[in-house]
Design a protein around this motif. Structure first.
Motif, PDB file in Angstrom:
ATOM      1  N   ILE A  50       0.827  -1.202   0.000  1.00 49.05           N
ATOM      2  CA  ILE A  50       0.000   0.000   0.000  1.00 49.05           C
ATOM      3  C   ILE A  50       0.867   1.259   0.000  1.00 49.05           C
ATOM      4  CG2 ILE A  50      -1.948  -1.116   1.143  1.00 49.05           C
ATOM      5  CD1 ILE A  50      -0.954  -0.048   3.814  1.00 49.05           C
ATOM      6  N   TRP A  51       0.219   2.396  -0.261  1.00 54.92           N
ATOM      7  CA  TRP A  51       0.899   3.684  -0.194  1.00 54.92           C
ATOM      8  C   TRP A  51       1.349   3.964   1.247  1.00 54.92           C
ATOM      9  CZ3 TRP A  51       2.245   5.959  -4.559  1.00 54.92           C
ATOM     10  CH2 TRP A  51       1.445   5.834  -5.702  1.00 54.92           C
ATOM     11  N   PRO A  52       2.464   4.678   1.417  1.00 55.26           N
ATOM     12  CA  PRO A  52       2.961   4.962   2.769  1.00 55.26           C
ATOM     13  C   PRO A  52       1.943   5.651   3.674  1.00 55.26           C
ATOM     14  CG  PRO A  52       4.650   5.509   1.154  1.00 55.26           C
ATOM     15  CD  PRO A  52       3.406   5.171   0.378  1.00 55.26           C
ATOM     16  N   ARG A  53       1.112   6.506   3.102  1.00 55.49           N
ATOM     17  CA  ARG A  53       0.183   7.264   3.942  1.00 55.49           C
ATOM     18  C   ARG A  53      -0.865   6.394   4.622  1.00 55.49           C
ATOM     19  NH1 ARG A  53      -0.966   8.435  -1.415  1.00 55.49           N
ATOM     20  NH2 ARG A  53      -3.092   8.067  -2.157  1.00 55.49           N
ATOM     21  N   PHE A  54      -1.000   5.143   4.199  1.00 56.97           N
ATOM     22  CA  PHE A  54      -2.000   4.256   4.786  1.00 56.97           C
ATOM     23  C   PHE A  54      -1.408   3.193   5.720  1.00 56.97           C
ATOM     24  CE2 PHE A  54      -4.002   5.470   0.635  1.00 56.97           C
ATOM     25  CZ  PHE A  54      -5.038   6.234   1.171  1.00 56.97           C
ATOM     26  N   VAL A  55      -0.092   3.229   5.916  1.00 60.00           N
ATOM     27  CA  VAL A  55       0.540   2.179   6.719  1.00 60.00           C
ATOM     28  C   VAL A  55       0.021   2.192   8.158  1.00 60.00           C
ATOM     29  CG1 VAL A  55       2.725   1.424   7.735  1.00 60.00           C
ATOM     30  CG2 VAL A  55       2.606   1.969   5.298  1.00 60.00           C
ATOM     31  N   ALA A  56      -0.052   3.366   8.768  1.00 60.02           N
ATOM     32  CA  ALA A  56      -0.505   3.433  10.162  1.00 60.02           C
ATOM     33  C   ALA A  56      -1.934   2.916  10.295  1.00 60.02           C
ATOM     34  CB  ALA A  56      -0.393   4.863  10.678  1.00 60.02           C
ATOM     35  N   GLN A  57      -2.795   3.249   9.331  1.00 60.52           N
ATOM     36  CA  GLN A  57      -4.167   2.743   9.368  1.00 60.52           C
ATOM     37  C   GLN A  57      -4.191   1.221   9.283  1.00 60.52           C
ATOM     38  OE1 GLN A  57      -6.604   3.685   5.980  1.00 60.52           O
ATOM     39  NE2 GLN A  57      -8.299   2.413   6.713  1.00 60.52           N
ATOM     40  N   ALA A  58      -3.420   0.667   8.343  1.00 56.94           N
ATOM     41  CA  ALA A  58      -3.399  -0.785   8.181  1.00 56.94           C
ATOM     42  C   ALA A  58      -2.864  -1.471   9.430  1.00 56.94           C
ATOM     43  CB  ALA A  58      -2.556  -1.164   6.966  1.00 56.94           C
ATOM     44  N   ARG A  59      -1.837  -0.879  10.052  1.00 56.72           N
ATOM     45  CA  ARG A  59      -1.306  -1.468  11.288  1.00 56.72           C
ATOM     46  C   ARG A  59      -2.349  -1.437  12.387  1.00 56.72           C
ATOM     47  NH1 ARG A  59       1.146  -5.237  11.695  1.00 56.72           N
ATOM     48  NH2 ARG A  59       2.971  -4.527  10.539  1.00 56.72           N
ATOM     49  N   GLY A  60      -3.122  -0.373  12.437  1.00 58.57           N
ATOM     50  CA  GLY A  60      -4.192  -0.299  13.425  1.00 58.57           C
ATOM     51  C   GLY A  60      -5.250  -1.370  13.213  1.00 58.57           C
ATOM     52  N   ILE A  61      -5.537  -1.687  11.968  1.00 56.66           N
ATOM     53  CA  ILE A  61      -6.531  -2.719  11.656  1.00 56.66           C
ATOM     54  C   ILE A  61      -5.980  -4.111  11.954  1.00 56.66           C
ATOM     55  CG2 ILE A  61      -7.797  -3.839   9.773  1.00 56.66           C
ATOM     56  CD1 ILE A  61      -7.967  -1.035   8.454  1.00 56.66           C
ATOM     57  N   LEU A  62      -4.772  -4.386  11.501  1.00 59.58           N
ATOM     58  CA  LEU A  62      -4.218  -5.726  11.611  1.00 59.58           C
ATOM     59  C   LEU A  62      -3.606  -5.999  12.980  1.00 59.58           C
ATOM     60  CD1 LEU A  62      -2.488  -6.014   8.108  1.00 59.58           C
ATOM     61  CD2 LEU A  62      -4.667  -7.032   8.822  1.00 59.58           C
ATOM     62  N   GLY A  63      -3.216  -4.949  13.697  1.00 61.81           N
ATOM     63  CA  GLY A  63      -2.574  -5.142  14.982  1.00 61.81           C
ATOM     64  C   GLY A  63      -1.128  -5.578  14.823  1.00 61.81           C
ATOM     65  N   VAL A  73       5.687   1.351  -0.380  1.00 59.73           N
ATOM     66  CA  VAL A  73       6.582   1.722  -1.475  1.00 59.73           C
ATOM     67  C   VAL A  73       7.268   3.051  -1.175  1.00 59.73           C
ATOM     68  CG1 VAL A  73       5.376   0.427  -3.259  1.00 59.73           C
ATOM     69  CG2 VAL A  73       4.588   2.736  -2.703  1.00 59.73           C
ATOM     70  N   VAL A  74       8.538   3.160  -1.596  1.00 60.69           N
ATOM     71  CA  VAL A  74       9.276   4.422  -1.478  1.00 60.69           C
ATOM     72  C   VAL A  74       9.994   4.692  -2.797  1.00 60.69           C
ATOM     73  CG1 VAL A  74       9.559   4.227   1.029  1.00 60.69           C
ATOM     74  CG2 VAL A  74      11.337   3.328  -0.473  1.00 60.69           C
ATOM     75  N   ASN A  75      10.254   6.002  -3.021  1.00 63.92           N
ATOM     76  CA  ASN A  75      10.800   6.449  -4.318  1.00 63.92           C
ATOM     77  C   ASN A  75       9.910   5.955  -5.457  1.00 63.92           C
ATOM     78  OD1 ASN A  75      12.743   7.991  -5.670  1.00 63.92           O
ATOM     79  ND2 ASN A  75      14.055   6.232  -6.084  1.00 63.92           N
ATOM     80  N   PHE A  76       8.614   5.958  -5.204  1.00 59.63           N
ATOM     81  CA  PHE A  76       7.637   5.296  -6.079  1.00 59.63           C
ATOM     82  C   PHE A  76       6.686   6.318  -6.676  1.00 59.63           C
ATOM     83  CE2 PHE A  76       3.729   3.028  -6.950  1.00 59.63           C
ATOM     84  CZ  PHE A  76       4.131   1.768  -7.359  1.00 59.63           C
ATOM     85  N   PRO A  77       6.335   6.173  -7.955  1.00 57.64           N
ATOM     86  CA  PRO A  77       6.852   5.200  -8.912  1.00 57.64           C
ATOM     87  C   PRO A  77       8.014   5.706  -9.770  1.00 57.64           C
ATOM     88  CG  PRO A  77       4.946   6.269  -9.863  1.00 57.64           C
ATOM     89  CD  PRO A  77       5.135   6.889  -8.488  1.00 57.64           C
ATOM     90  N   SER A  78       8.380   6.974  -9.632  1.00 57.22           N
ATOM     91  CA  SER A  78       9.296   7.578 -10.614  1.00 57.22           C
ATOM     92  C   SER A  78      10.738   7.135 -10.449  1.00 57.22           C
ATOM     93  CB  SER A  78       9.225   9.104 -10.513  1.00 57.22           C
ATOM     94  OG  SER A  78       9.821   9.552  -9.300  1.00 57.22           O
ATOM     95  N   ASP A  96       5.597   3.963  11.259  1.00 57.95           N
ATOM     96  CA  ASP A  96       4.139   3.780  11.155  1.00 57.95           C
ATOM     97  C   ASP A  96       3.732   2.314  11.223  1.00 57.95           C
ATOM     98  OD1 ASP A  96       3.724   6.496  10.969  1.00 57.95           O
ATOM     99  OD2 ASP A  96       3.506   6.509   8.782  1.00 57.95           O
ATOM    100  N   GLY A  97       4.695   1.389  11.105  1.00 59.07           N
ATOM    101  CA  GLY A  97       4.371  -0.021  11.262  1.00 59.07           C
ATOM    102  C   GLY A  97       4.619  -0.896  10.061  1.00 59.07           C
ATOM    103  N   ALA A  98       5.325  -0.407   9.049  1.00 56.76           N
ATOM    104  CA  ALA A  98       5.603  -1.239   7.875  1.00 56.76           C
ATOM    105  C   ALA A  98       6.594  -2.348   8.222  1.00 56.76           C
ATOM    106  CB  ALA A  98       6.157  -0.393   6.739  1.00 56.76           C
ATOM    107  N   ASP A  99       6.347  -3.526   7.669  1.00 57.63           N
ATOM    108  CA  ASP A  99       7.259  -4.663   7.814  1.00 57.63           C
ATOM    109  C   ASP A  99       8.218  -4.758   6.636  1.00 57.63           C
ATOM    110  OD1 ASP A  99       5.936  -5.971  10.158  1.00 57.63           O
ATOM    111  OD2 ASP A  99       4.269  -6.174   8.731  1.00 57.63           O
ATOM    112  N   GLU A 100       7.788  -4.246   5.489  1.00 54.59           N
ATOM    113  CA  GLU A 100       8.527  -4.444   4.248  1.00 54.59           C
ATOM    114  C   GLU A 100       8.533  -3.145   3.450  1.00 54.59           C
ATOM    115  OE1 GLU A 100       7.132  -9.136   3.936  1.00 54.59           O
ATOM    116  OE2 GLU A 100       6.726  -7.795   2.239  1.00 54.59           O
ATOM    117  N   ILE A 101       9.662  -2.883   2.802  1.00 56.26           N
ATOM    118  CA  ILE A 101       9.833  -1.675   1.994  1.00 56.26           C
ATOM    119  C   ILE A 101      10.113  -2.093   0.555  1.00 56.26           C
ATOM    120  CG2 ILE A 101      11.263   0.359   1.603  1.00 56.26           C
ATOM    121  CD1 ILE A 101       9.618   0.589   4.149  1.00 56.26           C
ATOM    122  N   ASP A 102       9.300  -1.601  -0.381  1.00 62.64           N
ATOM    123  CA  ASP A 102       9.506  -1.835  -1.811  1.00 62.64           C
ATOM    124  C   ASP A 102      10.056  -0.543  -2.418  1.00 62.64           C
ATOM    125  OD1 ASP A 102       8.076  -4.124  -1.021  1.00 62.64           O
ATOM    126  OD2 ASP A 102       7.080  -4.293  -2.968  1.00 62.64           O
TER     127      ASP A 102
END
Length: 256
Positions: A50-63, A73-78, A96-102
């Protein structure tokens, strides 16, 4: 890969899926729906992407410690952002809670002959997320040349990538079996534990099976698992669930 029934193949593909929503119109409701879709009665996807701006929301949902990992994703897409900006994106995503960086490499600079730009970007982001899984996106549909795809793969691996990934899904040519073949051979020849992620345009179990069989041919039996292979896709889940329910896999591919 041992001969699997269509349902078994579909269930296996589900376990390798980075269920993706990188649409420009993505919103909070879509993220909530994505988190729910990633958890099916037949198993869960490996991750959501997902986009970085939604990581905190997703972490809140998934725990915390949820089996569905959160990738962003970072440096994305350009691929054009300054290293310091991408490092800041990465650190915020981890906070914000990301496990993986693309991470998208600076592929335009690479095509202009600047290999050092790739090494500098991957090395800096690797240092910014030492505990995260780092997937490095080459944008092979823009690189095109087989020798350059091989060289970009080598540079990413040497700089610390945990995975190399074909595409952003945002250009006209995304994952192809030809690029996959080159990238998998680079992984094999590196003798490092590096995974592979084809992304963009893989929307059917029949498509997915071609990539799985290619990977096993090059990497050997028992290599395929979520720690070494992922699919980046948004619509593949629909076909997976249809096949598990007993329908044949569609033969018509669509976009990311």
């Amino acid at each position: 890969m041992e001969l699997l029934s269509p349902r078994e193949a579909a269930a296996f593909a589900l376990s390798l899926l980075d269920l993706t929503n990188l649409r420009d119109d993505c919103d909070a409701a879509a993220i909530a729906a994505l988190c729910a879709r990633a958890q099916t009665p037949n198993g869960h996807s490996a991750a959501i992407c997902i986009w970085p701006r939604f990581v905190a929301q997703a972490r809140g949902i998934l725990g915390s410690d949820h089996p569905v990992r959160i990738a962003t994703v970072v440096n994305f897409p350009s691929g054009d952002l300054p290293v310091e900006t991408v490092v800041a994106e990465t650190r915020q995503a981890i906070a914000d809670g990301a496990d993986e960086i693309d991470l998208v490499i600076p592929y335009k600079a690479f095509l202009a002959g600047d290999e050092a730009a790739v090494t500098a970007m991957v090395t800096a982001v690797r240092a910014a997320c030492p505990e995260a899984c780092l997937k490095v996106i080459l944008e092979t549909g823009e690189i095109r040349d087989s020798g350059k795809i091989r060289r970009a793969s080598e540079l990413a691996i040497e700089a610390g990538a945990d995975f190399i990934k074909t595409s952003t899904g945002k250009v006209s040519v995304n994952a192809t079996l030809e690029a996959a073949d080159i990238m998998l051979q680079a992984i094999r020849d590196s003798r490092r534990k590096v995974g592979f992620k084809p992304a963009g345009g893989i929307s059917t179990v029949a498509d997915a099976d071609l990539y799985l069989r290619l990977a096993e041919t090059i990497m050997g039996a028992n290599w395929l698992m979520p720690s070494t292979f992922r699919f980046g896709a948004s619509s593949l889940l629909d076909d997976i669930l249809n096949v598990i329910a007993g329908a044949p896999s569609s033969r018509v591919s669509s976009g990311y």
